[in-house]
Every structure is written in structure tokens, then in C-alpha cells.
Design an enzyme around this catalytic site. Structure first.
Site, PDB file in Angstrom:
ATOM      1  N   SER A 255      47.136  -0.719   1.895  1.00 27.81           N
ATOM      2  CA  SER A 255      47.613   0.273   2.857  1.00 27.81           C
ATOM      3  C   SER A 255      48.192   1.440   2.071  1.00 27.81           C
ATOM      4  O   SER A 255      48.825   1.239   1.026  1.00 27.81           O
ATOM      5  CB  SER A 255      48.701  -0.341   3.745  1.00 27.81           C
ATOM      6  OG  SER A 255      49.446   0.687   4.374  1.00 27.81           O
ATOM      7  N   SER A 256      47.990   2.642   2.576  1.00 31.54           N
ATOM      8  CA  SER A 256      48.557   3.812   1.907  1.00 31.54           C
ATOM      9  C   SER A 256      50.072   3.690   1.800  1.00 31.54           C
ATOM     10  O   SER A 256      50.691   4.236   0.894  1.00 31.54           O
ATOM     11  CB  SER A 256      48.197   5.086   2.675  1.00 31.54           C
ATOM     12  OG  SER A 256      46.795   5.187   2.803  1.00 31.54           O
TER      13      SER A 256
ATOM     14  N   GLN B  23      43.811  -0.526  16.751  1.00 36.36           N
ATOM     15  CA  GLN B  23      43.183   0.800  16.735  1.00 36.36           C
ATOM     16  C   GLN B  23      41.690   0.672  17.035  1.00 36.36           C
ATOM     17  O   GLN B  23      41.123   1.447  17.814  1.00 36.36           O
ATOM     18  CB  GLN B  23      43.406   1.445  15.369  1.00 36.36           C
ATOM     19  CG  GLN B  23      42.604   2.688  15.114  1.00 36.36           C
ATOM     20  CD  GLN B  23      43.067   3.397  13.849  1.00 36.36           C
ATOM     21  OE1 GLN B  23      44.091   4.057  13.843  1.00 36.36           O
ATOM     22  NE2 GLN B  23      42.325   3.248  12.769  1.00 36.36           N
TER      23      GLN B  23
ATOM     24  N   HIS C  46      39.586   2.344   2.025  1.00 35.12           N
ATOM     25  CA  HIS C  46      38.865   3.570   2.398  1.00 35.12           C
ATOM     26  C   HIS C  46      37.507   3.620   1.695  1.00 35.12           C
ATOM     27  O   HIS C  46      36.502   4.000   2.293  1.00 35.12           O
ATOM     28  CB  HIS C  46      39.670   4.815   1.994  1.00 35.12           C
ATOM     29  CG  HIS C  46      41.001   4.951   2.667  1.00 35.12           C
ATOM     30  ND1 HIS C  46      42.189   4.772   2.007  1.00 35.12           N
ATOM     31  CD2 HIS C  46      41.332   5.265   3.950  1.00 35.12           C
ATOM     32  CE1 HIS C  46      43.202   4.978   2.849  1.00 35.12           C
ATOM     33  NE2 HIS C  46      42.705   5.272   4.039  1.00 35.12           N
TER      34      HIS C  46
ATOM     35  N   GLY D 101      38.466   0.244   9.874  1.00 36.87           N
ATOM     36  CA  GLY D 101      38.849  -1.000   9.199  1.00 36.87           C
ATOM     37  C   GLY D 101      39.481  -1.990  10.165  1.00 36.87           C
ATOM     38  O   GLY D 101      40.287  -1.605  11.015  1.00 36.87           O
TER      39      GLY D 101
ATOM     40  N   GLY E 130      43.915   9.884   4.410  1.00 33.24           N
ATOM     41  CA  GLY E 130      44.010  10.142   2.977  1.00 33.24           C
ATOM     42  C   GLY E 130      44.802   9.092   2.220  1.00 33.24           C
ATOM     43  O   GLY E 130      45.042   7.995   2.723  1.00 33.24           O
TER      44      GLY E 130
HETATM   45  P1  AMP Z   1      44.200   5.415   7.329  1.00 34.04           P
HETATM   46  O1  AMP Z   1      43.898   6.446   6.292  1.00 34.04           O
HETATM   47  O2  AMP Z   1      45.297   4.474   6.940  1.00 34.04           O
HETATM   48  O3  AMP Z   1      44.353   5.980   8.712  1.00 34.04           O
HETATM   49  O4  AMP Z   1      42.917   4.485   7.390  1.00 34.04           O
HETATM   50  C1  AMP Z   1      41.629   5.037   7.569  1.00 34.04           C
HETATM   51  C2  AMP Z   1      40.675   3.922   7.884  1.00 34.04           C
HETATM   52  O5  AMP Z   1      40.692   2.974   6.818  1.00 34.04           O
HETATM   53  C3  AMP Z   1      41.063   3.162   9.160  1.00 34.04           C
HETATM   54  O6  AMP Z   1      39.907   2.838   9.887  1.00 34.04           O
HETATM   55  C4  AMP Z   1      41.745   1.928   8.616  1.00 34.04           C
HETATM   56  O7  AMP Z   1      41.656   0.824   9.478  1.00 34.04           O
HETATM   57  C5  AMP Z   1      40.936   1.696   7.358  1.00 34.04           C
HETATM   58  N1  AMP Z   1      41.700   0.869   6.428  1.00 34.04           N
HETATM   59  C6  AMP Z   1      42.988   1.044   6.040  1.00 34.04           C
HETATM   60  N2  AMP Z   1      43.369   0.039   5.219  1.00 34.04           N
HETATM   61  C7  AMP Z   1      42.303  -0.790   5.098  1.00 34.04           C
HETATM   62  C8  AMP Z   1      42.068  -2.015   4.389  1.00 34.04           C
HETATM   63  N3  AMP Z   1      42.999  -2.581   3.648  1.00 34.04           N
HETATM   64  N4  AMP Z   1      40.854  -2.592   4.518  1.00 34.04           N
HETATM   65  C9  AMP Z   1      39.882  -2.017   5.284  1.00 34.04           C
HETATM   66  N5  AMP Z   1      40.045  -0.876   5.958  1.00 34.04           N
HETATM   67  C10 AMP Z   1      41.246  -0.259   5.877  1.00 34.04           C
END
Ligand code: AMP
Length: 279
Positions: free
Chosen positions: A185-186, A153, A37, A147, A31
Site C-alpha cells: 500500500s502506498s 472499491q 500498481h 486491485g 500514484g
Molecule cells: P491506489 O493508487 O492506492 O488508489 O491504487 C490504485 C489501484 O491499485 C487500485 O485499484 C488498488 O486496488 C490497486 N492496488 C493497491 N494496492 C494493491 C496491492 N497490494 N495489490 C494489488 N492491487 C493494489
């Protein structure tokens, strides 16, 4: 878009599309949606009959010293974004739904899960692998989108899918960055303006490393030099990891916030310019 909270509801919602043979795309997330995302959702939308986004701040991938409670959460805003992107199903379970009392089975990645991020965050990839395996089992996706931002990961999930013969195609999209180069990044919401400018040393260091690599020099030395010049950050690691392709990976701390980023060492030239940019 439907928001569902239980495993049973997901299975029921996907029964008919699955029976019709529609492709099911899954985007696992925690989220606090940003353009990274959204990029995953758009790709999944374009490639799948049904798009499922999971929204779950997975407690098992945070270790005791990390602040799970501090992780940004905004389900209402996230639901709006997902709906706008044409997501069909938002799966937002409680922690108890995925880890009910008595839960006692884990997916334990091997070597790949114990280095770099896995060394700084013990148990992190066990949590990631377990929740991804569960989401794959619950949703039964044809393909799942991840991502490149979280390169290790991706490597851990690919390894698990291969090792456990899971019938899902793992798709990876390039890192989406802000115009200044910082990977979205969140956790970036925690950065003050000053911290953010300090954090920009990270993409700069990766660019320097990739440029060094392209000219036959050592990428780690070049990246280190840039990071060491920025006194206000502390370096956790800089290394070349042998993922699918050799990848320059780095993690730093700026104040209370950890930042990770990486650059695949495949093509020549700077890395932060060939990834998608978000204004
Ligand atoms: P998260 O919500 O941070 O766990 O991320 C969910 C998905 O979004 C994961 O596969 C992350 O690698 C991807 N993601 C997060 N940040 C980015 C970004 N800046 N660019 C591309 N994908 C991302």
C-alpha cells in the site's frame, strides 16, 4: 510514454488508436507506485493496444479528518515506473482540471458505499465513484484494472458500471503482498519498523479467518482473536461482506496509519499464500 494533464489532451491522444479499433486499457491510481500498481499495468499492457494510467490524488475521496496533504506523492519516480512498464499515456491532471469551479454533480453509491469503509470514511465512495465515472468518460477505456486489495472499491465500481450501463469491462487482480504477508500500500511508508510488525497481525488474522471458514468455523471470530491479541493496534471492523464472493474484510489502525486488507472466502486454505508475493 507521454505525460498529459488535460482532458482535451487525453481525448486527442486516443482519437487515432480508438478509430483504428485498438483496445484501450485504463489503470486508475493515486500514484506512489509499488508492485501492486505494476501488476495492474502489466496486465493492462498485455491485454490492450493502448495503456493509460491515471495518476490523481483525488481530493473528493478524502474526508475532512483525513490528511490529503500527507498522501505520498512522487510523480517523477512514478513516471519512470510507468514508462518502464510500457504505459503509453500517463494522465496526471490538476485538481482543477477534474473539479473546475462550479463542479456540482456526483455519483452517489447506495448501500454498498455506506457500510464498512463507507461508514468509517463518510463520502469516500462518492468521491471514488465520481472520479472513476469521470475517468471512464474521459478515457473511454475498453477495460479498466483494479486491485482486490480494495475489495469494496471493486464492488462499488462494478455496481456503478452495471447500474449506469457504462461500456467498460472491470478487471480485478489479486492483492500483491510483501514477503512477510503485508499487503502493499502506498501508505505503508508511514509505518515505523515496530508498527509494521504490529500491522502483520492483519494478514495473519485474515489467514486465521479463512482457515476457520474452510473448517466450518466462524471466520470473523477467528480473525478477531488474532487482532485482539495485538494490543498495539485498534480494530475498526472485521466482517464478512457479500461482494461478488463472500469476503472477509478488516480495517485496523496502527499509530496514525489505517490498514485495510481482505480475503475472499472461496477456496480452502490460507489466503496470503495464494496471492502474488513481491520480494
Ligand atoms: P491506489 O493508487 O492506492 O488508489 O491504487 C490504485 C489501484 O491499485 C487500485 O485499484 C488498488 O486496488 C490497486 N492496488 C493497491 N494496492 C494493491 C496491492 N497490494 N495489490 C494489488 N492491487 C493494489
Amino acid at each position: 510514454m507521454r505525460i498529459v494533464r488535460t482532458v482535451g489532451e487525453v481525448r486527442e491522444a486516443l482519437r487515432e488508436p480508438r478509430a483504428r479499433g485498438e483496445g484501450i486499457g485504463l489503470v486508475p491510481t493515486m500514484g506512489a507506485f509499488h508492485a501492486g500498481h505494476v501488476a495492474l499495468m502489466r496486465e493492462a499492457r498485455g491485454a490492450s493496444g493502448v495503456v493509460v494510467v491515471s495518476l490523481f490524488v483525488n481530493p473528493s475521496q478524502f474526508n475532512a479528518s483525513e490528511d490529503l496533504a500527507r498522501y505520498p506523492r512522487d510523480e517523477v519516480a512514478d513516471a519512470r515506473v510507468a514508462d518502464t512498464e510500457g504505459v503509453d499515456l500517463l494522465f496526471a491532471p490538476s485538481a482543477d482540471e477534474l473539479y473546475p469551479p462550479g463542479f456540482d454533480t456526483w455519483v452517489e453509491p447506495g448501500k454498498l458505499g455506506s457500510v464498512l469503509e463507507g461508514e468509517v470514511r463518510p463520502g469516500h465512495f462518492r468521491g471514488v465513484a465520481t472520479v472513476c465515472a469521470k475517468l471512464f468518460a474521459i478515457v473511454g477505456p475498453t477495460a479498466a484494472w483494479f486491485g482486490q486489495k480494495d475489495a469494496q472499491q471493486v464492488a462499488v465500481v462494478r455496481r456503478m458500471v452495471d447500474d449506469l450501463n457504462l461500456p467498460v469491462e472491470v478487471r480485478v487482480l489479486p492483492t500483491v503482498r510483501d514477503l512477510d504477508g503485508l499487503a502493499l500500500s502506498s501508505r505503508n511508508v508511514f509505518l515505523s519498523e515496530v508498527e509494521r510488525s504490529v500491522g502483520l497481525a492483519l494478514p495473519r488474522a485474515l489467514d486465521a479467518g479463512a482457515a476457520a471458514h474452510a473448517s466450518g468455523a466462524d471466520p470473523v471470530t477467528a480473525a478477531r482473536r488474532v487482532l485482539d491479541a495485538e494490543r498495539a493496534l485498534s480494530v475498526e471492523y472485521v466482517a464478512v461482506a457479500e461482494f461478488d464472493v463472500p469476503t472477509l474484510v478488516a480495517a485496523v489502525r496502527v499509530g496514525a496509519t489505517r490498514l485495510i486488507d481482505n480475503a475472499p472466502l472461496v477456496d480452502n486454505g490460507p489466503v496470503t499464500t495464494d496471492a502474488a508475493r513481491h520480494g
